[in-house]
Design a protein around this motif. Structure first.
Motif, short mmCIF file in Angstrom:
data_model
loop_
_atom_site.label_atom_id
_atom_site.label_comp_id
_atom_site.label_asym_id
_atom_site.label_seq_id
_atom_site.Cartn_x
_atom_site.Cartn_y
_atom_site.Cartn_z
N ASP A 99 36.09 29.45 40.25
CA ASP A 99 37.34 29.53 39.49
C ASP A 99 37.91 30.94 39.48
OD1 ASP A 99 37.26 26.88 38.84
OD2 ASP A 99 35.99 27.23 37.08
N GLY A 100 37.43 31.84 40.33
CA GLY A 100 37.89 33.23 40.26
C GLY A 100 39.31 33.39 40.77
N ASP A 101 39.97 34.49 40.32
CA ASP A 101 41.35 34.69 40.77
C ASP A 101 41.83 36.13 40.72
OD1 ASP A 101 41.69 35.15 38.05
OD2 ASP A 101 43.79 34.53 38.19
N GLY A 102 41.02 37.06 40.38
CA GLY A 102 41.56 38.40 40.22
C GLY A 102 41.87 38.70 38.78
N GLU A 103 41.33 37.90 37.84
CA GLU A 103 41.66 38.10 36.43
C GLU A 103 40.42 38.21 35.55
OE1 GLU A 103 44.61 38.54 34.94
OE2 GLU A 103 45.44 38.65 36.93
N GLY A 104 39.24 38.42 36.11
CA GLY A 104 38.03 38.57 35.32
C GLY A 104 36.94 39.21 36.15
N LYS A 105 35.71 39.25 35.69
CA LYS A 105 34.60 39.84 36.44
C LYS A 105 33.69 38.72 36.93
CE LYS A 105 30.95 43.28 36.18
NZ LYS A 105 31.36 43.96 37.40
N LYS A 161 26.81 33.20 41.19
CA LYS A 161 26.10 33.67 42.37
C LYS A 161 27.06 33.72 43.55
CE LYS A 161 22.20 32.64 45.38
NZ LYS A 161 21.09 31.72 45.65
N GLY A 162 27.18 34.90 44.16
CA GLY A 162 28.05 35.04 45.33
C GLY A 162 29.50 34.78 45.01
N GLY A 163 29.91 34.94 43.72
CA GLY A 163 31.29 34.72 43.35
C GLY A 163 31.59 33.28 43.03
N GLN A 164 30.57 32.40 43.05
CA GLN A 164 30.80 30.99 42.79
C GLN A 164 30.71 30.70 41.29
OE1 GLN A 164 31.61 29.04 45.48
NE2 GLN A 164 31.53 31.01 46.54
N GLY A 165 31.33 29.58 40.83
CA GLY A 165 31.23 29.17 39.44
C GLY A 165 32.33 29.77 38.58
N SER A 173 36.39 34.82 43.58
CA SER A 173 37.25 34.28 44.63
C SER A 173 38.69 34.72 44.39
CB SER A 173 37.18 32.75 44.63
OG SER A 173 38.24 32.20 45.39
N PRO A 174 39.51 34.85 45.45
CA PRO A 174 40.91 35.21 45.25
C PRO A 174 41.76 34.06 44.71
CG PRO A 174 40.48 34.87 47.58
CD PRO A 174 39.15 34.80 46.89
N PHE A 175 41.17 32.87 44.50
CA PHE A 175 41.94 31.72 44.04
C PHE A 175 41.35 31.16 42.75
CE2 PHE A 175 41.71 31.65 48.72
CZ PHE A 175 43.02 32.01 48.99
N GLY A 176 42.22 30.77 41.78
CA GLY A 176 41.73 30.10 40.59
C GLY A 176 42.14 30.79 39.32
N ALA A 177 41.28 30.69 38.30
CA ALA A 177 41.62 31.22 36.97
C ALA A 177 40.41 31.89 36.34
CB ALA A 177 42.12 30.10 36.06
N ASN A 178 40.68 32.89 35.52
CA ASN A 178 39.68 33.53 34.66
C ASN A 178 38.58 34.28 35.41
OD1 ASN A 178 40.91 32.51 32.24
ND2 ASN A 178 39.98 30.53 32.72
N GLY A 179 38.82 34.61 36.66
CA GLY A 179 37.84 35.39 37.41
C GLY A 179 38.37 36.78 37.69
N TYR A 180 37.80 37.43 38.74
CA TYR A 180 38.29 38.75 39.09
C TYR A 180 38.37 38.90 40.60
CZ TYR A 180 38.76 43.68 39.93
OH TYR A 180 39.24 44.88 40.38
N ARG A 213 46.66 33.65 41.03
CA ARG A 213 46.33 33.05 39.74
C ARG A 213 46.90 31.65 39.64
NH1 ARG A 213 48.35 36.71 36.18
NH2 ARG A 213 50.02 35.48 35.29
N ILE A 214 46.03 30.69 39.29
CA ILE A 214 46.43 29.29 39.16
C ILE A 214 45.79 28.71 37.91
CG2 ILE A 214 46.47 27.01 40.25
CD1 ILE A 214 45.87 28.44 42.92
N GLY A 215 46.59 28.06 37.07
CA GLY A 215 46.04 27.35 35.92
C GLY A 215 45.46 28.25 34.85
N GLN A 216 46.10 29.39 34.58
CA GLN A 216 45.64 30.29 33.52
C GLN A 216 46.82 30.59 32.61
OE1 GLN A 216 42.95 33.52 34.73
NE2 GLN A 216 44.30 34.92 33.63
N ASP A 217 46.59 30.60 31.29
CA ASP A 217 47.71 30.70 30.36
C ASP A 217 48.40 32.05 30.39
OD1 ASP A 217 45.53 31.97 29.31
OD2 ASP A 217 45.89 31.33 27.23
N LYS A 218 47.67 33.12 30.76
CA LYS A 218 48.26 34.45 30.79
C LYS A 218 47.44 35.38 31.67
CE LYS A 218 45.85 35.92 26.61
NZ LYS A 218 46.01 36.46 25.24
#
Length: 286
Positions: free
Chosen positions: A14-20, A24-28, A33-40, A46-51
């Motif tokens: 669920d990573g996207d550039g918005e968290g740490k 394991k290996g950026g999974q979960g 990952s560069p795609f998703g929500a609440n990651g870094y 950013r997809i599917g994140q409120d802010k």
């Protein structure tokens, strides 16, 4: 890109550039990952994140809503001063104490020696009379009324003010601490000032309609004449009268007394906002 996103989703990333990244290996959840929500990820999508959280996303694939700037916010003293300056009528009168630079230059050139010219100071000739509603429901509007009072005293050198409660009756006062002992007959106020005074009522006009329309309607004393009669006397005595209401305009239709008062002042009631104050000053300057 879509295929990469699908695979990342299937792998639970669920990573996207918005968290740490935590998985394991950026999974979960909260991965890198560069795609998703609440990651870094420093350049994530950013997809599917409120802010946003880090301000690093290079794309945001969500519907985003923005608000227009609000011109109905309560005023600060500085903004009030700017709005009040619309009500001005400049004139030069009084003692000649200000240096007239153009006249001095012209006189010196004509006479061949220094010829200092003086002129009266340029002043705002507008005279203002303000009636402030105090107590009761107006307690929640003290801050904005104080700001208006402070700004008006600065902008209008010739300004008089009086207090009343809910509706204007046969007396007003200048000091709220001594309002029972030092009342001023409203008749005296109406006969003291000339017709060209600009009159401003400040109040929320929120009360029982009986307080406006019936003798004895006041909640504090027995008024021999209805408040509506005194409001009418003010509008008949002075050419320019407006009412500034600190209550948000969207609530006006739900208060019967407010509509009654609005009619009494000839529909010249304006909200105590930046836009409303500017409209009120234009009305007084007509």
């Amino acid at each position: 890109l879509a295929e990469q996103m699908r695979q990342q989703r299937e792998n639970g990333d669920d990573g996207d550039g918005e968290g740490k990244g935590k998985g394991k290996g950026g999974q979960g959840p909260n991965g890198d990952s560069p795609f998703g929500a609440n990651g870094y990820h420093p350049e994530g999508v950013r997809i599917g994140q409120d802010k946003g959280r880090h301000g690093r996303a290079v794309k945001v694939w969500d519907k985003r809503e923005y608000k227009n700037l609000d011109d109905s916010v309560e005023l600060g003293t500085r903004n009030i001063k700017v709005a009040l300056r619309r009500l001005r009528k400049w004139t030069r009168d009084g003692a000649a104490e200000e240096l007239d630079m153009d006249g001095t230059i012209r006189g010196t050139a004509e006479k061949g020696y220094l010829d200092i010219k003086l002129r009266p100071e340029r002043r705002n000739k507008i005279s203002v009379l303000i009636f402030f509603d105090v107590g009761g429901s107006m307690d929640s509007h003290i801050k904005v009324c104080e700001e208006l009072f402070s700004a008006a005293r600065t902008e209008f050198k010739n300004m008089e003010f009086y207090y009343f409660h809910n509706c204007l009756y046969e007396s007003v006062w200048k000091d709220n601490r001594r309002r029972h002992a030092e009342k001023i007959p409203t008749w005296d106020v109406l006969h003291k000032f000339s017709r060209d005074y600009k009159v401003i009522f400040v109040g929320d006009a929120t009360m029982s309609p009986y307080e406006i329309t019936y003798p004895g309607g006041s909640v504090e004393h027995w008024n021999e004449e209805p408040g509506a009669l005194w409001i009418d006397r003010v509008t008949q005595t002075f050419d320019d009268v407006v009412w500034l209401n600190p209550t948000a305009e969207r609530h006006w239709d739900y208060t019967p007394s407010l509509e009654v008062m609005r009619q009494l002042v000839g529909d010249r009631m304006f909200p105590l906002t930046l836009e409303g104050l500017e409209k009120a000053m234009k009305e007084l300057a007509r």
